[in-house]
Design a protein around this motif. Structure first.
Motif, short mmCIF file in Angstrom:
data_model
loop_
_atom_site.label_atom_id
_atom_site.label_comp_id
_atom_site.label_asym_id
_atom_site.label_seq_id
_atom_site.Cartn_x
_atom_site.Cartn_y
_atom_site.Cartn_z
N ASP A 82 0.81 -1.21 0.00
CA ASP A 82 0.00 0.00 0.00
C ASP A 82 0.85 1.27 0.00
O ASP A 82 0.34 2.35 -0.30
CB ASP A 82 -0.93 0.02 1.22
CG ASP A 82 -1.90 -1.15 1.20
OD1 ASP A 82 -2.47 -1.42 0.13
OD2 ASP A 82 -2.08 -1.79 2.25
N TRP A 83 2.10 1.14 0.34
CA TRP A 83 2.98 2.30 0.40
C TRP A 83 3.51 2.70 -0.98
O TRP A 83 4.16 3.74 -1.12
CB TRP A 83 4.17 2.00 1.31
CG TRP A 83 4.83 0.67 1.00
CD1 TRP A 83 4.52 -0.54 1.54
CD2 TRP A 83 5.88 0.44 0.05
NE1 TRP A 83 5.32 -1.53 0.99
CE2 TRP A 83 6.17 -0.95 0.08
CE3 TRP A 83 6.62 1.25 -0.80
CZ2 TRP A 83 7.14 -1.53 -0.72
CZ3 TRP A 83 7.59 0.67 -1.60
CH2 TRP A 83 7.85 -0.71 -1.55
N LEU A 84 3.20 1.91 -2.01
CA LEU A 84 3.75 2.14 -3.34
C LEU A 84 2.65 2.58 -4.31
O LEU A 84 1.58 1.97 -4.37
CB LEU A 84 4.41 0.86 -3.86
CG LEU A 84 5.14 0.97 -5.21
CD1 LEU A 84 6.33 1.90 -5.08
CD2 LEU A 84 5.58 -0.42 -5.67
N HIS A 85 2.95 3.63 -5.07
CA HIS A 85 2.02 4.13 -6.08
C HIS A 85 2.76 4.36 -7.39
O HIS A 85 3.88 4.88 -7.41
CB HIS A 85 1.40 5.46 -5.64
CG HIS A 85 0.19 5.32 -4.79
ND1 HIS A 85 -1.08 5.58 -5.22
CD2 HIS A 85 0.06 4.93 -3.50
CE1 HIS A 85 -1.94 5.37 -4.24
NE2 HIS A 85 -1.27 4.98 -3.18
N ILE A 111 9.21 9.39 -1.17
CA ILE A 111 10.24 9.47 -2.20
C ILE A 111 9.57 9.28 -3.54
O ILE A 111 8.78 8.34 -3.73
CB ILE A 111 11.31 8.38 -1.99
CG1 ILE A 111 11.91 8.49 -0.58
CG2 ILE A 111 12.41 8.48 -3.04
CD1 ILE A 111 12.81 7.32 -0.22
N LYS A 112 9.87 10.16 -4.49
CA LYS A 112 9.20 10.04 -5.79
C LYS A 112 10.17 10.32 -6.93
O LYS A 112 11.13 11.08 -6.80
CB LYS A 112 8.01 10.98 -5.89
CG LYS A 112 8.38 12.45 -5.96
CD LYS A 112 7.14 13.31 -6.20
CE LYS A 112 7.51 14.78 -6.38
NZ LYS A 112 6.32 15.62 -6.64
N LEU A 158 13.07 14.85 -16.35
CA LEU A 158 13.15 13.94 -15.20
C LEU A 158 13.09 14.77 -13.93
O LEU A 158 13.92 15.67 -13.74
CB LEU A 158 14.42 13.11 -15.26
CG LEU A 158 14.63 12.10 -14.11
CD1 LEU A 158 13.54 11.04 -14.13
CD2 LEU A 158 16.02 11.46 -14.21
N ASN A 159 12.13 14.47 -13.07
CA ASN A 159 11.96 15.19 -11.81
C ASN A 159 12.00 14.21 -10.64
O ASN A 159 11.68 13.02 -10.81
CB ASN A 159 10.62 15.95 -11.79
CG ASN A 159 10.40 16.77 -13.04
OD1 ASN A 159 11.31 17.47 -13.49
ND2 ASN A 159 9.21 16.70 -13.61
N SER A 160 12.36 14.67 -9.48
CA SER A 160 12.39 13.81 -8.30
C SER A 160 12.14 14.63 -7.05
O SER A 160 12.18 15.88 -7.09
CB SER A 160 13.73 13.08 -8.20
OG SER A 160 14.77 14.01 -7.95
N GLY A 161 11.90 13.96 -5.94
CA GLY A 161 11.68 14.68 -4.70
C GLY A 161 11.61 13.77 -3.50
O GLY A 161 11.40 12.55 -3.62
N LEU A 169 2.55 12.02 -18.06
CA LEU A 169 3.22 12.14 -16.77
C LEU A 169 3.19 10.79 -16.07
O LEU A 169 2.12 10.18 -15.92
CB LEU A 169 2.52 13.18 -15.89
CG LEU A 169 2.77 14.66 -16.17
CD1 LEU A 169 1.88 15.52 -15.28
CD2 LEU A 169 4.23 15.02 -15.93
N SER A 170 4.36 10.32 -15.65
CA SER A 170 4.45 9.05 -14.91
C SER A 170 5.24 9.29 -13.64
O SER A 170 6.37 9.80 -13.69
CB SER A 170 5.14 7.98 -15.77
OG SER A 170 4.36 7.64 -16.89
N GLU A 171 4.64 8.92 -12.51
CA GLU A 171 5.29 9.13 -11.22
C GLU A 171 5.28 7.84 -10.40
O GLU A 171 4.23 7.22 -10.22
CB GLU A 171 4.57 10.23 -10.44
CG GLU A 171 5.17 10.48 -9.05
CD GLU A 171 4.38 11.49 -8.25
OE1 GLU A 171 4.54 12.70 -8.48
OE2 GLU A 171 3.58 11.05 -7.38
#
Length: 804
Positions: free
Chosen positions: A650-653, A703-704, A732-735, A684-686
């Motif tokens: 459940d912690w993963l999307h 974390i994404k 490419l983006n991250s955070g 958009l894919s995250e």
């Protein structure tokens, strides 16, 4: 038109007197309606402390205590839509008939998805998002805080079907499904935002830090709002009463490395015994942004300030709120001039130019040319229980002062100065629900004046009067919801003849426009997990004063515009179809639409008899002339989303969205049938992981990684060299973010984000800087978007209880 205002005032006095009589003392015992109960976890039956119970139509809410208990007292009699929410759980909405003391417990199921929220955009009263046939997207404050942006519409443009026309980082205009400008109506706390939205380089005067929630309705919404809602409505909600018996607020700060933007915003609100208030303020300052091809982009800097709030009272009879805000912005206007070495240059006194120094890039105060915008707004928002129904009344006054400075010899002298004043009203009666029918009838209107107080004039001074009446009804029965209605509008525009230097500048103008709008929508819940929707809507937009009568050019554009007084109203017919499915592991939605527009207004370049550009001398520089024209247009497109959240992980999307739109004229225009300003398809894919939900010090560590793929736009409006094709690009983006706790108290949330990690040099098709002058060294035309950017943001929550 004066008759409409006499009717409005008469009805207003009647309802206020009627309401005053209804509050007179009575010998009968008063029934103090209340709703109470507990909010529990559906899986464990444990209480959910801090869960929120909210009644949108009454703007009242409360937070559960440590035992999950809640109690809302002194409610109005009747059926209310209740929204129950808690972080990490699926929002529950339910209609409850409150008559006397009612007890109801609610059980929330664990979920990271929000698919059953309450919306108010485009409907008569608050309704469940699942039951709204019109496509509506919702963005809450928490999502806005997570997003890296320099203005509000930069933040919401990441939603499928939403894009922005930008002139640097400070100025963004929203586009919905390929349509923007006066075809989109922005509503802020019930008041239609009026601030010269027709201009390319005119942004929307709302600060992102102050926003609590945004609802975006895609497609014609003229039924509830009148002209200028042809493409949809963006409803921005800033002032929401905090839970009863509390004082709550937050402080947010942000620093971004690319343009060295620093921002800070704060808000604080209280609610005690029905008396509630809120205050907010913010400050932003940014230098020039940078990218790999252009380096620092001179004069893309800006300064922005905002201050506002409200005061009000909520009681058993309804509520009354008084709101005010003052937005102040100084955005620089990029000109993009370079020397033979490809370096940006600036104008200097005496008519020459100079190479820029490092100090020119370090300042945050914009250089010439720049704008100074001040937008003041005051409004009253009211709701009264009357004769078994409810009357709502919203009256707003706005003054938008926009100055444009472009004279290097006299830097304190402004060329253009628009002084726009708008008085808007919205009066509606919501009938008591009967046999599942919820019906509203009402009327809205606006009186607007514009005065030119500068040395130059682009549009004439004018007076505009708008008025319209509507009826809307919705019927819910088990899985089926049917809604629809009709509306009639009329608009009158009056402008006097004006001479400049003994030459006719503006002809006298008297124009009347009227139209009938309508909509019909159906929502059917095939099962608790699958919903299908269909909506048909007929909308319209009356031509704006610049389209009818403009005569001039101003800073930030490279064209001279002539209005066309013979323009007709745009009318559209849009059909929407959608399916939504939510299962334990996958959530999916698909929405498709077709929008046929008659008399679509656009500007076309004027040519000489020999076929060359018709040039007009403006400030000593020859620029091409354009004139507004019309043709029939058709837009087709859709949005698709897939969210994979596999159980037991459940912690993963893994969230994915794709949006596309194409637009065509009915006839060939300048060698093309393509509509102008159609955004490129976007994917958009995250991939997002949420860890340590119950950690001791660090909780909800998120974390994404995100891939933003914008495809090429190979079908531009090439007529007269207006647009060119735009190649695709991938960013490419991250955070990473986390909540920081001390014992049981959350201290703050910290966000670190990286945008465009690969430092890709790209141009968005809807960036106006794309069409600026060519770099003589590289041969690249225009200016590119921002390069790599790191953002550091902190949000500190504040909360106190007023209960003894």
């Amino acid at each position: 038109m004066n008759g409409w205002y006499r009717v409005a005032v008469t009805l207003l006095l009647f309802f206020l007197v009627h309401n005053g009589k209804s509050q007179e003392p009575s010998t009968q015992p008063r029934i103090r309606n209340s709703l109470s109960g507990r909010i529990l976890d559906a899986a464990t039956n444990l209480p959910l402390a801090g869960a929120s119970v909210y009644i949108p139509d009454q703007k009242r809410g409360i937070v559960c205590d440590n035992s999950g208990h809640y109690r809302l007292a002194n409610l109005g009699s009747g059926k209310h839509l209740i929204e129950i929410s808690h972080v990490g759980y699926a929002t529950t909405t339910e209609y409850i008939d409150v008559n006397g003391d009612v007890t109801r417990d609610f059980y929330l199921a664990f979920s990271l998805l929000e698919n059953n929220e309450v919306v108010i955009t485009g409907v008569n009263t608050a309704t469940q998002l699942r039951r709204s046939p019109a496509p509506v997207s919702v963005i809450r404050h928490a999502e806005l805080v997570r997003t890296v942006s320099t203005n509000l519409f930069d933040a919401i443009a990441r939603k499928p079907g939403i894009t922005q026309l930008s002139t640097g980082p400070a100025v963004s205009k929203p586009f919905i499904r390929g349509l923007g400008y006066n075809r989109i109506l922005v509503i802020n706390d019930g008041v239609r935002q009026e601030g010269q939205q027709w201009g390319d380089e005119h942004g929307v005067e709302i600060d992102e830090y102050s926003v609590s929630k945004v609802e975006i309705m895609k497609g014609p919404a003229s039924l509830m709002y009148g002209s200028d809602a042809l493409a949809g409505v963006i409803n921005i909600i800033t002032n929401v009463p905090v839970a009863e018996g509390t004082i709550k607020g937050s402080v947010i700060s942000n620093y971004q490395t690319n343009n060295r933007m620093r921002g800070i915003g704060g808000n604080i609100g209280g609610n005690n015994n029905g008396f509630n208030w809120n205050a907010f303020g913010s400050y932003k300052a940014a230098g020039d942004y940078t990218n790999r091809y252009d380096g620092r982009v001179y004069n893309s800097k800006f300064i922005e300030k905002n201050l506002g709030g409200y005061i009000g009272y909520n009681g058993r009879w309804g509520f009354t709120h008084l709101l005010a805000s003052n937005f102040n912005q100084h955005p620089g206007l990029v000109e993009g001039e370079r020397n033979s070495n490809g370096e940006f240059i600036k104008r200097v006194s005496g008519g020459g130019t100079a190479i820029l120094s490092s100090d020119d890039f370090n300042y945050v105060n914009p250089a010439i040319p720049f704008q100074h915008i001040n937008h003041f707004k005051i409004a009253t928002d009211n709701s009264f229980k009357i004769s078994g129904g409810t009357i709502t009344l919203n009256i707003g006054y706005q003054q938008n002062k926009r100055k444009e400075f472009g004279n290097i010899e006299q830097p304190e002298s402004y060329g253009l100065f628009f002084d726009l004043r708008s008085l808007t009203y919205n009066l509606a009666y919501h009938f008591a629900e009967k046999n599942g029918w919820r019906t509203t009838a009402g009327f809205t209107g606006m009186r607007q004046t514009n005065r030119n107080r500068g040395e130059e004039m682009l549009i004439p001074e004018y007076v505009l009067n708008d008025a319209g009446g509507f009826v809307f009804s919705q019927k819910s029965a088990d899985q089926l919801t049917v809604s629809g209605g009709l509306r009639f509008d009329t608009r009158h525009i009056h402008a006097d003849e004006f001479e400049e230097n003994n030459q006719l500048k503006f002809r006298a103008l008297r124009k009347n426009f009227s139209n009938v709008s309508g909509s019909l929508g159906i929502t059917y819940a095939v099962s608790p997990k699958v919903t299908v929707k269909f909506n048909a809507a007929k909308g319209f937009r009356a031509p704006s004063i610049p389209e009818l009568a403009s005569n001039g050019a101003h800073e930030g554009t490279n064209r001279y515009e002539y209005g066309n007084s013979s323009l007709k109203s745009e009318t559209s017919m849009q059909f929407d179809g959608a399916i939504e499915a939510n299962t334990e592991h996958i959530s999916f939605s698909a929405a498709v639409f077709t929008n046929s527009i008659n008399n679509f207004i656009f500007y076309r370049k004027l040519l000489t008899a020999s076929g060359s550009d018709s040039l007009v001398n403006s400030g000593g520089n020859p620029i091409p002339a354009y004139r507004f024209s019309q043709d029939k247009a058709l837009l087709i497109g859709g949005e698709f989303t897939v969210d994979i959240h596999p159980h037991p992980f459940d912690w993963l999307h893994f969230e994915n969205s794709f949006s596309t739109v194409s637009g065509r004229f009915n006839q060939n225009t300048g060698g093309t049938k393509n509509l102008p300003l159609i955004p490129a398809p976007r994917l958009l894919s995250e991939l997002r992981a949420v860890l340590f939900e119950k950690g001791k010090t660090l909780r909800n560590v998120t974390i994404k990684m995100e891939v933003e793929k914008t495809f090429s736009q190979d079908h531009p409006f090439t007529a007269y060299g207006t647009e060119s094709a735009t190649p695709g690009y991938t960013l490419l983006n991250s955070g990473i973010s986390t909540d920081v706790y001390s014992k049981k108290n959350m201290l703050f949330t910290f966000y670190i984000s990286a945008m465009n990690l690969g430092d890709v040099a790209y141009q968005n098709h809807l960036s106006r800087l794309k069409y600026f002058a060519e770099n003589p060294v590289t041969g690249r035309k225009g200016i590119f978007n921002a390069g790599r950017n790191f953002s550091f943001k902190m949000n500190i929550p504040l909360s106190w209880s007023l209960k003894s």
